[in-house]
Design an enzyme around this catalytic site. Structure first.
Site, short mmCIF file in Angstrom:
data_model
loop_
_atom_site.label_atom_id
_atom_site.label_comp_id
_atom_site.label_asym_id
_atom_site.label_seq_id
_atom_site.Cartn_x
_atom_site.Cartn_y
_atom_site.Cartn_z
N THR A 142 -4.37 -8.61 6.61
CA THR A 142 -3.11 -9.35 6.61
C THR A 142 -3.30 -10.82 6.29
O THR A 142 -4.40 -11.37 6.43
CB THR A 142 -2.39 -9.18 7.96
OG1 THR A 142 -3.19 -9.74 8.99
CG2 THR A 142 -2.10 -7.73 8.26
N ASP A 143 -2.21 -11.45 5.89
CA ASP A 143 -2.23 -12.88 5.60
C ASP A 143 -1.66 -13.65 6.79
O ASP A 143 -1.39 -13.07 7.85
CB ASP A 143 -1.47 -13.17 4.30
CG ASP A 143 0.01 -12.81 4.36
OD1 ASP A 143 0.55 -12.57 5.48
OD2 ASP A 143 0.64 -12.76 3.30
N ALA A 144 -1.44 -14.93 6.60
CA ALA A 144 -0.93 -15.78 7.68
C ALA A 144 0.46 -15.36 8.15
O ALA A 144 0.85 -15.65 9.27
CB ALA A 144 -0.92 -17.24 7.23
N VAL A 167 1.51 -9.93 7.13
CA VAL A 167 1.73 -8.79 6.24
C VAL A 167 0.48 -8.59 5.38
O VAL A 167 -0.35 -9.49 5.23
CB VAL A 167 2.98 -8.96 5.35
CG1 VAL A 167 4.23 -9.11 6.19
CG2 VAL A 167 2.83 -10.13 4.41
#
Length: 133
Positions: A10-12, A15
């Site tokens: 996931t990203d920041a 997601v």
């Protein structure tokens, strides 16, 4: 092929980072070939390499931490020295379509020169394409 989403995917924003879907689809293509009796390693050792030459992807909805995804793969088009697969990434829980892509792969030699698909692979892909009808 199923893929579980881990924190590292996931990203920041929490997601799945978009480029990770490309990796999931790569794994699914390898497993698709394996399911049909083709080993990427054995083909590589025989001088048959399938680099990706084009990807057209549509990101429709996000996957999130701990989601279980299913990556579906099927032959979409077949030419003398290339083929295209249609891939879909869906969330298993609700079958929601998250990403759909068309990925074109060329058949090349170890020197990266175009070569015709070997007859046995071409015949297999033609049969699978016909089954997808």
């Amino acid at each position: 092929m199923e893929v579980r989403i881990y924190y590292e995917d996931t990203d920041a924003g929490g997601v799945v980072y978009h480029s990770n879907y490309i990796s999931y689809m790569e794994r699914a293509r390898t497993e698709f070939l394996r399911t049909h009796g083709l080993s990427v390693r054995e083909m590589h050792d025989m001088g048959i390499i399938f680099p990706v030459v084009h990807i057209d992807a549509n990101f429709r909805a996000p996957a999130r931490l701990d989601d279980l995804l299913v990556v579906r793969t099927q032959i979409a088009t077949l030419k003398n020295s290339s083929f295209t697969v249609a891939q879909q990434v869906v969330r298993k829980e609700d079958d929601k379509l998250l990403v759909e892509a068309k990925v074109t792969l060329a058949c090349v030699s170890p020197e990266m020169k175009a070569r015709r698909l070997p007859n046995e692979i071409r015949e297999l892909f033609a049969r699978l394409l016909e089954e997808n009808g």
